[in-house]
Each structure stands twice: as C-alpha cells, then as structure tokens.
Design a protein around this motif. Sequence first.
Motif, mmCIF file in Angstrom:
data_model
loop_
_atom_site.group_PDB
_atom_site.id
_atom_site.type_symbol
_atom_site.label_atom_id
_atom_site.label_comp_id
_atom_site.label_asym_id
_atom_site.label_seq_id
_atom_site.Cartn_x
_atom_site.Cartn_y
_atom_site.Cartn_z
ATOM 1 N N HIS A 46 0.411 -1.209 -0.400
ATOM 2 C CA HIS A 46 0.117 0.378 0.073
ATOM 3 C C HIS A 46 1.190 1.468 0.156
ATOM 4 C CE1 HIS A 46 -4.355 -1.580 1.190
ATOM 5 N NE2 HIS A 46 -4.026 -2.575 0.132
ATOM 6 N N THR A 47 0.134 2.365 -0.640
ATOM 7 C CA THR A 47 1.208 3.062 -0.422
ATOM 8 C C THR A 47 2.305 3.786 0.639
ATOM 9 O OG1 THR A 47 0.641 5.951 -0.782
ATOM 10 C CG2 THR A 47 -1.165 5.446 0.717
ATOM 11 N N GLY A 48 1.434 4.057 2.211
ATOM 12 C CA GLY A 48 2.708 4.075 3.330
ATOM 13 C C GLY A 48 3.611 3.358 3.470
ATOM 14 N N GLY A 49 3.476 1.748 3.294
ATOM 15 C CA GLY A 49 4.486 0.724 3.156
ATOM 16 C C GLY A 49 5.477 0.670 2.063
ATOM 17 N N ASN A 50 4.822 1.476 1.011
ATOM 18 C CA ASN A 50 5.796 1.055 -0.103
ATOM 19 C C ASN A 50 6.607 2.096 -0.299
ATOM 20 O OD1 ASN A 50 4.253 -0.902 -1.183
ATOM 21 N ND2 ASN A 50 3.325 -0.263 -2.578
ATOM 22 N N VAL A 51 6.211 3.365 0.652
ATOM 23 C CA VAL A 51 6.944 5.254 0.147
ATOM 24 C C VAL A 51 8.369 4.294 1.710
ATOM 25 C CG1 VAL A 51 7.449 6.892 1.703
ATOM 26 C CG2 VAL A 51 5.177 6.271 -0.908
ATOM 27 N N ALA A 52 7.684 3.959 2.492
ATOM 28 C CA ALA A 52 8.625 3.524 3.078
ATOM 29 C C ALA A 52 9.845 2.442 2.749
ATOM 30 C CB ALA A 52 8.108 2.768 5.094
ATOM 31 N N LEU A 53 8.857 1.392 1.864
ATOM 32 C CA LEU A 53 9.933 0.356 1.717
ATOM 33 C C LEU A 53 11.318 0.761 1.154
ATOM 34 C CD1 LEU A 53 7.479 -2.173 1.512
ATOM 35 C CD2 LEU A 53 9.964 -2.698 2.419
ATOM 36 N N GLY A 54 10.730 1.838 -0.428
ATOM 37 C CA GLY A 54 11.235 2.636 -1.188
ATOM 38 C C GLY A 54 12.363 3.513 -0.919
ATOM 39 N N THR A 55 12.125 3.846 0.161
ATOM 40 C CA THR A 55 12.910 5.161 0.566
ATOM 41 C C THR A 55 13.860 4.260 1.079
ATOM 42 O OG1 THR A 55 11.270 5.849 2.702
ATOM 43 C CG2 THR A 55 11.463 7.309 0.770
ATOM 44 N N ARG A 56 14.047 3.497 2.136
ATOM 45 C CA ARG A 56 14.603 2.176 2.820
ATOM 46 C C ARG A 56 15.757 2.019 1.518
ATOM 47 N NH1 ARG A 56 18.226 2.450 5.402
ATOM 48 N NH2 ARG A 56 19.186 0.560 6.785
ATOM 49 N N ALA A 57 15.246 1.275 0.386
ATOM 50 C CA ALA A 57 15.937 0.773 -0.346
ATOM 51 C C ALA A 57 17.055 1.615 -0.709
ATOM 52 C CB ALA A 57 14.994 0.098 -1.039
ATOM 53 N N LEU A 58 16.894 2.968 -0.948
ATOM 54 C CA LEU A 58 17.130 4.260 -1.337
ATOM 55 C C LEU A 58 18.562 4.429 -0.913
ATOM 56 C CD1 LEU A 58 14.729 6.010 -3.359
ATOM 57 C CD2 LEU A 58 17.622 5.162 -4.237
ATOM 58 N N PHE A 254 7.785 6.710 -8.018
ATOM 59 C CA PHE A 254 7.861 7.965 -8.019
ATOM 60 C C PHE A 254 7.926 8.856 -7.021
ATOM 61 C CE2 PHE A 254 7.308 12.408 -9.176
ATOM 62 C CZ PHE A 254 7.749 12.827 -10.299
ATOM 63 N N VAL A 255 7.450 8.660 -5.794
ATOM 64 C CA VAL A 255 7.400 9.446 -4.761
ATOM 65 C C VAL A 255 9.028 9.602 -3.730
ATOM 66 C CG1 VAL A 255 6.422 9.848 -2.331
ATOM 67 C CG2 VAL A 255 5.161 9.959 -3.868
ATOM 68 N N CYS A 256 9.163 7.941 -4.059
ATOM 69 C CA CYS A 256 10.822 7.470 -3.257
ATOM 70 C C CYS A 256 11.341 8.668 -3.923
ATOM 71 C CB CYS A 256 10.226 6.433 -3.438
ATOM 72 S SG CYS A 256 9.599 4.935 -2.458
ATOM 73 N N GLY A 257 11.569 8.172 -5.506
ATOM 74 C CA GLY A 257 12.523 8.970 -6.171
ATOM 75 C C GLY A 257 12.937 11.039 -5.518
ATOM 76 N N PHE A 258 11.682 11.127 -6.065
ATOM 77 C CA PHE A 258 11.875 12.524 -5.498
ATOM 78 C C PHE A 258 12.378 13.032 -4.237
ATOM 79 C CE2 PHE A 258 10.326 17.140 -4.992
ATOM 80 C CZ PHE A 258 9.666 17.462 -6.489
ATOM 81 N N LEU A 259 11.401 12.430 -3.289
ATOM 82 C CA LEU A 259 11.891 12.699 -1.581
ATOM 83 C C LEU A 259 13.749 12.073 -2.031
ATOM 84 C CD1 LEU A 259 9.252 11.079 0.711
ATOM 85 C CD2 LEU A 259 9.899 13.272 -0.109
ATOM 86 N N TYR A 260 13.686 11.192 -1.948
ATOM 87 C CA TYR A 260 15.304 10.909 -1.967
ATOM 88 C C TYR A 260 16.327 11.984 -2.733
ATOM 89 C CZ TYR A 260 20.196 9.250 -3.160
ATOM 90 O OH TYR A 260 21.286 9.051 -3.254
ATOM 91 N N GLY A 261 15.808 12.584 -3.845
ATOM 92 C CA GLY A 261 16.467 14.060 -4.595
ATOM 93 C C GLY A 261 16.479 14.847 -3.483
ATOM 94 N N ARG A 262 15.025 15.585 -2.843
ATOM 95 C CA ARG A 262 14.874 16.395 -2.676
ATOM 96 C C ARG A 262 16.047 16.333 -0.878
ATOM 97 N NH1 ARG A 262 10.124 20.113 -1.980
ATOM 98 N NH2 ARG A 262 9.606 21.154 0.113
ATOM 99 N N LEU A 263 15.469 15.571 -0.223
ATOM 100 C CA LEU A 263 16.802 15.443 0.237
ATOM 101 C C LEU A 263 17.904 15.861 0.885
ATOM 102 C CD1 LEU A 263 14.917 12.898 2.819
ATOM 103 C CD2 LEU A 263 15.052 14.608 3.192
ATOM 104 N N ALA A 272 11.960 15.432 -9.517
ATOM 105 C CA ALA A 272 10.761 14.171 -10.717
ATOM 106 C C ALA A 272 10.973 13.431 -11.894
ATOM 107 C CB ALA A 272 10.094 15.648 -11.565
ATOM 108 N N ARG A 273 12.541 14.064 -12.188
ATOM 109 C CA ARG A 273 13.590 12.414 -13.363
ATOM 110 C C ARG A 273 14.029 11.709 -12.262
ATOM 111 N NH1 ARG A 273 15.566 17.742 -15.582
ATOM 112 N NH2 ARG A 273 16.945 18.057 -14.246
ATOM 113 N N LEU A 274 14.608 11.916 -10.851
ATOM 114 C CA LEU A 274 14.982 10.626 -10.300
ATOM 115 C C LEU A 274 13.518 9.902 -10.247
ATOM 116 C CD1 LEU A 274 17.548 12.178 -7.792
ATOM 117 C CD2 LEU A 274 17.694 10.712 -9.571
ATOM 118 N N GLY A 275 12.007 10.834 -9.681
ATOM 119 C CA GLY A 275 11.238 9.824 -9.379
ATOM 120 C C GLY A 275 10.533 9.474 -10.496
ATOM 121 N N ALA A 276 10.765 9.903 -12.247
ATOM 122 C CA ALA A 276 10.595 9.006 -13.402
ATOM 123 C C ALA A 276 10.735 8.026 -13.201
ATOM 124 C CB ALA A 276 10.831 9.959 -14.169
#
Length: 308
Positions: A46-58, A254-263, A272-276
């Motif tokens: 789900h959305t929150g779980g996916n964002v948590a997993l995706g940002t951790r993978a980064l 996409f949110v995970c890639g974007f947050l990685y770049g923002r941080l 947004a390119r990282l999110g893509a």
Amino acid sequence: MIQQHTEYDVLVVGGSGVDTIVRVDALPVPLADSVHVGPIEEWPGHTGGNVALGTRALGLKVALLDCIGDDWTGAQVRERMAEGDVEFAPLISSAGTRRAVNLVDATGRRMSFYDARDPAGLRMPRDFYLPRLRRTRHVHLSIMNFARFLYDDIEDLGVPVSTDLHDWDGLADHHREFALRSDLVFLSAAGAGQDATALMREILREGRADTVVVTAGADGSYVLTRNGGSVPHHIPATVPPAPVVDSNGAGDAFVCGFLYGRLAGRDALECARLGAVAGAHACTAPGSTALIAQEALLASDQVRSRSQ
C-alpha cells in the motif's frame, strides 16, 4: 534484526496494507458470472508501506508508524517491513488491516478496490508519534484520517511534510487539509484531469506548499513551484528497463525517488527526473516488489542526463 535509528531521514505515517492482485486480459472486465484468471497473489505494501520500503531501499533511514490489525494481513505487513529493513511501529486497531483488490491487465494497468477499514474516531496518541517526529528530517503523511491530526505538531516542530493525494479531483473534502498543510504535494492526473494545472495553482495559492507534482503515468509528470512561474514544467516518463509487468506502486516509487532527491538538496525538476526513473523501475515486477537501489537510481539518472 532491524536497525533502530536514533535519527530518521523520513518518517512515514499511515497507509500500509495488503493488495490482492488479480490478473485479467483487459480492463474493464466483461460482466460474467465467472472469469478464469491466473494465480491470485497477495502483496503487502500500500502507499505508506511502499514509500517506507522504497526510501529505505535508497539507503535512507526510515520509520513507518501505522495502525494495523492483529490479523493475518497485519502479519504479512510486519513480515514485509522486516524483510525491507524498515523500522515499523504499529498500533493495533480492532478494525483490522487495510486491504485492496487490484485488477491488473496485460499492459500493467490496474483498477483498485480499496477497503480502508479505519473507523472515523481512530487516533494515534501523541506520546506514540512525538518521539520519532522530533528526530526526523522529513515526514510523509498518507491520507489516513488519523494522520491529519499530526499537522499541528509537525508545524510546531518545523519539520517539512509531504503527502500524496492520489486521484483527488480537487473537490473531496477529505483531501483538502492534506493539500493545504503540506510543503510538498503529489497527486495523480487520473483524478484532476484537465483541471490539473488549475488545481496545482490553487494548492500553491491557498496552502503552504512550495512544490506540487502531478504524475501522469506514461505521459510523465508536471512540476509547479511557488517561485517557478505559473506554467508547470513537464518531465517525460522514463522508459522501463524491462517489460512492464504491473503498475502497482509506480506512483509510490516516484515519490521515493523525488524525496531522495529533495533530501539530497536537488531542485524540483531534478527530483522529478529521479522520480521518473524509480517509477519506471517499479513497473518491471509484480505487486510493487521492484525497489530501485540508490546506485541504480543515480546511474540511470546520469545516463538520462548525458542523453538530453
């Protein structure tokens, strides 16, 4: 054993659950008493779980706070977060764990039937979330009703916050507080449609956001910033590195890639390119299981930059 962080890059609040994936030949599904399908699969996320997993993978330090059930679906969520090395702190809700049934066609498009379950009066106690809220660089709120009650403390602490409104049409009241009280707002063109640009401008004008991003699947994304003019910048979609299997979780990636770049201090268009890149990668495996690593994200982004 999952590492317990003393400081966090991202604290995700709400939005975990289990998807049941049913693969069909085409959408919409023809009306019939019985339709033969391939193997039906269960994927925690789900959305929150996916964002948590995706940002951790980064490689980011991540914690997920949520309310789930003491049930077999909740056990699946716990197991998936442990496998992904996400620090997960759940509260038990008598309503049970959220679920969705997603129909996925041969091209990877999906139609989701979402069972939110949370009772209107569900709340997350302040003494539960405040210790981690005080130690994070960024908060990502899923649009669970109980999550809206964290905004006052988030603002008092001065912590940047993002949210994903998904297919908000700009009218539903449930989403509005999230839209107007977040620093970074994501939403899907599937809900906003031709009114997307007007809705982006409204969020910037009426709320506290500095950046609004509309994701449009294969058509890429659109980015509008407070100081970047009145016309959204278009960021093309990235071609997936393998055949498209399933679009579940692509928006979350996409949110995970974007947050990685923002941080990392990148500007909104670079984010947004990282999110893509991350979103395209997510389409290459079933059930939001394709989590891109930091090295692959940055390598793919460098290749794209040289080709432009």
